[in-house]
Design a protein around this motif. Structure first.
Motif, PDB file in Angstrom:
ATOM      1  N   GLY A 138      80.817 -61.652 -97.343  1.00 38.18           N
ATOM      2  CA  GLY A 138      82.222 -61.362 -97.106  1.00 38.18           C
ATOM      3  C   GLY A 138      82.436 -60.839 -95.693  1.00 38.18           C
ATOM      4  N   HIS A 139      83.586 -61.204 -95.079  1.00 36.66           N
ATOM      5  CA  HIS A 139      83.889 -60.815 -93.693  1.00 36.66           C
ATOM      6  C   HIS A 139      85.344 -60.369 -93.576  1.00 36.66           C
ATOM      7  N   THR A 140      85.633 -59.612 -92.519  1.00 33.69           N
ATOM      8  CA  THR A 140      87.003 -59.163 -92.245  1.00 33.69           C
ATOM      9  C   THR A 140      87.383 -59.515 -90.817  1.00 33.69           C
ATOM     10  N   ASP A 141      88.661 -59.247 -90.480  1.00 34.82           N
ATOM     11  CA  ASP A 141      89.063 -59.358 -89.080  1.00 34.82           C
ATOM     12  C   ASP A 141      88.779 -58.028 -88.387  1.00 34.82           C
ATOM     13  N   ASN A 166      86.352 -51.735 -93.573  1.00 32.09           N
ATOM     14  CA  ASN A 166      86.100 -53.178 -93.573  1.00 32.09           C
ATOM     15  C   ASN A 166      84.840 -53.546 -94.353  1.00 32.09           C
ATOM     16  N   LEU A 167      83.861 -52.651 -94.357  1.00 30.79           N
ATOM     17  CA  LEU A 167      82.650 -52.913 -95.133  1.00 30.79           C
ATOM     18  C   LEU A 167      82.988 -52.990 -96.619  1.00 30.79           C
ATOM     19  N   ASP A 168      83.834 -52.069 -97.069  1.00 28.64           N
ATOM     20  CA  ASP A 168      84.257 -52.073 -98.473  1.00 28.64           C
ATOM     21  C   ASP A 168      85.098 -53.314 -98.785  1.00 28.64           C
ATOM     22  N   LEU A 169      86.030 -53.661 -97.867  1.00 27.67           N
ATOM     23  CA  LEU A 169      86.898 -54.821 -98.084  1.00 27.67           C
ATOM     24  C   LEU A 169      86.089 -56.119 -98.117  1.00 27.67           C
ATOM     25  N   SER A 170      85.140 -56.244 -97.210  1.00 29.77           N
ATOM     26  CA  SER A 170      84.329 -57.469 -97.167  1.00 29.77           C
ATOM     27  C   SER A 170      83.476 -57.610 -98.425  1.00 29.77           C
ATOM     28  N   ASP A 212      94.269 -57.975 -95.187  1.00 32.60           N
ATOM     29  CA  ASP A 212      94.003 -56.793 -96.016  1.00 32.60           C
ATOM     30  C   ASP A 212      93.971 -57.114 -97.512  1.00 32.60           C
ATOM     31  N   LYS A 213      93.702 -58.368 -97.875  1.00 29.17           N
ATOM     32  CA  LYS A 213      93.625 -58.756 -99.285  1.00 29.17           C
ATOM     33  C   LYS A 213      92.210 -59.213 -99.623  1.00 29.17           C
ATOM     34  N   HIS A 214      91.838 -59.065-100.908  1.00 30.00           N
ATOM     35  CA  HIS A 214      90.538 -59.568-101.344  1.00 30.00           C
ATOM     36  C   HIS A 214      90.662 -60.552-102.506  1.00 30.00           C
ATOM     37  N   GLY A 255      78.454 -57.553 -98.045  1.00 28.30           N
ATOM     38  CA  GLY A 255      79.625 -57.327 -97.199  1.00 28.30           C
ATOM     39  C   GLY A 255      79.195 -57.133 -95.757  1.00 28.30           C
ATOM     40  N   LYS A 256      79.842 -57.828 -94.819  1.00 27.55           N
ATOM     41  CA  LYS A 256      79.447 -57.758 -93.406  1.00 27.55           C
ATOM     42  C   LYS A 256      80.512 -57.122 -92.517  1.00 27.55           C
ATOM     43  N   ALA A 257      81.659 -56.716 -93.099  1.00 30.16           N
ATOM     44  CA  ALA A 257      82.741 -56.113 -92.311  1.00 30.16           C
ATOM     45  C   ALA A 257      83.121 -57.045 -91.151  1.00 30.16           C
ATOM     46  N   PHE A 258      83.218 -56.477 -89.916  1.00 28.97           N
ATOM     47  CA  PHE A 258      83.565 -57.291 -88.751  1.00 28.97           C
ATOM     48  C   PHE A 258      82.345 -57.473 -87.840  1.00 28.97           C
ATOM     49  N   THR A 259      81.151 -57.406 -88.409  1.00 31.28           N
ATOM     50  CA  THR A 259      79.936 -57.471 -87.584  1.00 31.28           C
ATOM     51  C   THR A 259      79.549 -58.893 -87.195  1.00 31.28           C
ATOM     52  N   GLU A 260      80.034 -59.905 -87.942  1.00 33.09           N
ATOM     53  CA  GLU A 260      79.656 -61.295 -87.658  1.00 33.09           C
ATOM     54  C   GLU A 260      80.894 -62.194 -87.627  1.00 33.09           C
TER      55      GLU A 260
END
Length: 664
Positions: A594-597, A605-609, A563-565, A634-639
């Motif tokens: 950018g990616h997230t878990d 997650n889109l905003d975080l990535s 949860d950090k950027h 930003g790719k969120a958790f899509t890839e």
């Protein structure tokens, strides 16, 4: 006076023989005939010959009779059925009339004898020779093109063929020629030739489907003790240091149980016996193909010495397998041949030369300090790590080999740009410049077949694919044994720059089969093409159309805490290297993803990535990189790298920023 009597005696013998021969005439209507054709044999025996039996006998072997006179040896062969069989004499007809004709089929018979038995017991023998025109496929090759993997180069050369076709593809082919055929899939090519009486064919198969691997070598047995119905031959190395005078092939022969099969070649068996197994060598260069003369010998316990660097993947994904990896490597080192030297490199996205080049087993193991993942557990700087291993061999004086073990793919070497190899092109060049070889062991990861083929041919290397970590012991044992025991084939190659494909036709105890391998002369392969995956989320057709090329495979620059950027300061050097490259190369562009878990909503997650991508972008701008060179997404958790995050380290690797570097 004695000399005069001798001349008179010889003249008398000649006149008697001439009279005998004049009593028998024997002719054939053709001096040349295709295999499968028939010829007409005509004979006439005068009454004065006092014949009581007349036979026609066919001879299949190559033996020539230097006299037309009576031969006790020939007579015994012609009369004795078992001797006829041994010497390939065939009784075609007997009890013949004094005058007549018969038609005889040409099925490898090259000589026809008429044997006239006369009343005094001395047969009169005449013969006629027919040259057999046997249809033959001299060579036939099917080789995939290096630049266009869908294109197959077909070349052929034949003799005594009237009609030639590629089954289901093309008829009325020239006796010698070449053509290209386009296919994405495994393809069997059947070349069929005939002379209207007899047909021959050969089959070649190409394909990019996953091949069943041969058994790993675990023991040595002679040919009389094989433990399977068939044998597998494999060209495991090509040595071109004496090109163009000669090329040397190292060939493995193994049965299905993993036994190296000995006693197939000199100096342990005669040359003629070896040719029952090692049939022919055909080399193809840019659609030019030729069958070449070759020598083969068996090497047992070679005195070659090796300097080996064991480069070991300690990235996050090896967490559950690292103990078995270390056990296999330790076992390999403990069983090494005494003169061999080893170095050891451990890597994730960091590089650690754990042991420089040493000979003493205890010193190597002490320096290696096998104690698990420990401080490792990042991404994989595959190319840079292999280069570290290669450089550790520089002071060695023996044959140099880098043995690279990995369970994944390259994604972190660019941070070492200018210091170690940051691309596959660089790594291959460094290996070739040092005259070394690369053995790649892939655990679980599936590589592009074309990439593996090119890599092996460019580095005189080997590729091992394993799906269970326990198979690693067998791989290391295979490497150990084949460093000392193999068959060596030498031949004079085609003198031409470019990619050479060499095919070895061999007998596998059931039928003839073919194994092949490629090597390069002068030319270099461009591995950048393997960076492009048109199905990947990051593929940008517009960039390609504009003439940009992907400089490196996608690189993982930064991993983030949950949860950090914010970018941890430990990544500053990596990002600084990228900024330096962008500033030094005016045509370069960078795309940041950018990616997230898996935790959180897609919107969150889109905003975080995007924040993670922007954080890296801001760092590069602070290093004077032109903002117009940068695109952030930003790719969120899509890839994700791991769709199912069973372990925390998998979630950690998903929380990342990847960059793509484009250049013209």
């Amino acid at each position: 006076m004695k000399l005069l009597f001798r001349y008179i005696y010889l003249l008398f013998v000649f006149l008697i023989a001439s009279c005998s021969l004049q009593k028998v005439s024997f002719t054939v209507d053709k001096k040349n005939a295709y295999l499968g054709e028939t010829v007409e044999l005509n004979w006439k025996v005068k009454k004065s010959a006092k014949a009581f039996n007349i036979e026609i006998v066919g001879e299949k072997n190559k033996k020539e009779f230097n006299t037309l006179f009576y031969s006790e040896d020939l007579d015994s062969l012609l009369k004795n059925p078992s001797a006829r069989k041994k010497k390939e004499f065939v009784l075609l007809a007997d009890s013949l009339a004094r005058k007549g004709s018969i038609r005889a089929s040409i099925d490898s018979i090259e000589k026809f004898h008429i044997v006239v038995y006369v009343s005094d017991g001395t047969p009169i023998i005449r013969y006629q020779t027919v040259k057999v025109l046997s249809p033959k496929i001299v060579n036939f090759s099917a080789v995939r093109d290096y630049e266009n993997n869908e294109l197959v180069h077909l070349t052929w050369d034949t003799k005594e063929i009237k009609e030639l076709e590629l089954e289901g593809i093309k008829t009325k082919l020239p006796k010698k020629g070449s053509m290209n055929y386009k296919t994405k899939f495994e393809q069997e090519f059947v070349l069929i030739g005939n002379n209207k009486h007899y047909e021959v064919n050969e089959v070649r198969t190409v394909g990019n489907i996953e091949k069943q691997q041969r058994a790993m070598v675990k023991d040595v047995k002679n040919i009389d003790n094989i433990e399977s119905n068939s044998l597998t031959f494999e060209i495991i190395e090509t040595n071109v240091k004496n090109y163009p005078k000669e090329v040397e092939l190292k060939v493995l022969v193994v049965d299905g149980a993993g036994n190296f099969i000995s006693d197939l070649a000199p100096p342990f068996v005669p040359k003629d016996y070896s040719r029952e197994y090692f049939k022919k060598v055909i080399e193809t260069v840019k659609a030019n193909s030729a069958e070449l003369e070759f020598k083969v010998e068996e090497i047992r316990e070679s005195n070659e010495c090796y300097d080996m660097s064991l480069v070991l993947d300690y990235s996050n994904s090896m967490t559950n397998s690292i103990t078995k990896l270390e056990q296999s490597v330790e076992n390999f080192i403990r069983n090494k041949y005494a003169p061999d030297n080893f170095s050891i490199v451990k890597f994730d996205d960091s590089l650690h030369l754990a042991c420089d080049l040493k000979n003493d087993i205890n010193e190597i193991l002490e320096a290696a300090n096998f104690n698990g993942i420990d401080s490792f557990g990042g991404t994989a700087a595959l190319y840079a790590a292999a280069d570290v291993g290669l450089k550790s061999l520089q002071k060695g004086t023996n044959q140099k080999v880098v043995v690279l073990f990995t369970d994944g793919f390259e994604n972190a070497s660019f941070q070492y740009y200018g210091e170690y190899a940051s691309s596959l092109n660089e790594l291959v060049k460094h290996i070739k410049d040092m005259g070394a070889s690369l053995y790649l062991i892939s655990y679980g990861a599936t590589y592009n077949d074309k990439l593996v083929s090119d890599l092996v041919s460019s580095t005189n290397g080997r590729f091992y694919q394993i799906n269970q970590i326990q198979d690693l012991n067998a791989v290391y044992e295979d490497i150990r044994r084949l460093s000392r025991t193999y068959y060596k084939i030498t031949y004079r190659p085609i003198m031409r720059n470019g990619s050479h494909n060499v095919q070895l036709t061999y007998f596998n105890e059931i039928s003839n089969s073919v194994t092949d391998r490629n090597y390069l002369i002068a030319d270099s392969l461009n591995f950048d093409k393997f960076n492009i995956d048109t199905n990947a989320y990051w593929f940008d057709s517009i960039m390609v159309k504009k003439g940009y090329k992907l400089k490196f495979s996608p690189q993982v620059l930064v991993n983030f805490e949950y949860d950090k950027h914010q970018v941890n300061s430990s990544y500053n050097n990596i990002l600084t290297n990228f900024a330096k490259y962008l500033n030094e190369h005016p045509n370069s562009l960078i795309q940041i993803y950018g990616h997230t878990d898996s935790n959180g909503t897609n919107e969150y997650n889109l905003d975080l990535s995007m924040k993670r991508a922007k954080e890296v972008e801001d760092f590069l701008k602070a290093k004077k990189v032109n903002p117009n060179k940068i695109t952030s997404v930003g790719k969120a958790f899509t890839e994700p790298i791991y769709k199912k995050e069973r372990y925390e380290w998998q979630a950690s690797e998903n929380r990342r920023v990847e960059i793509l570097l484009w250049d013209k």
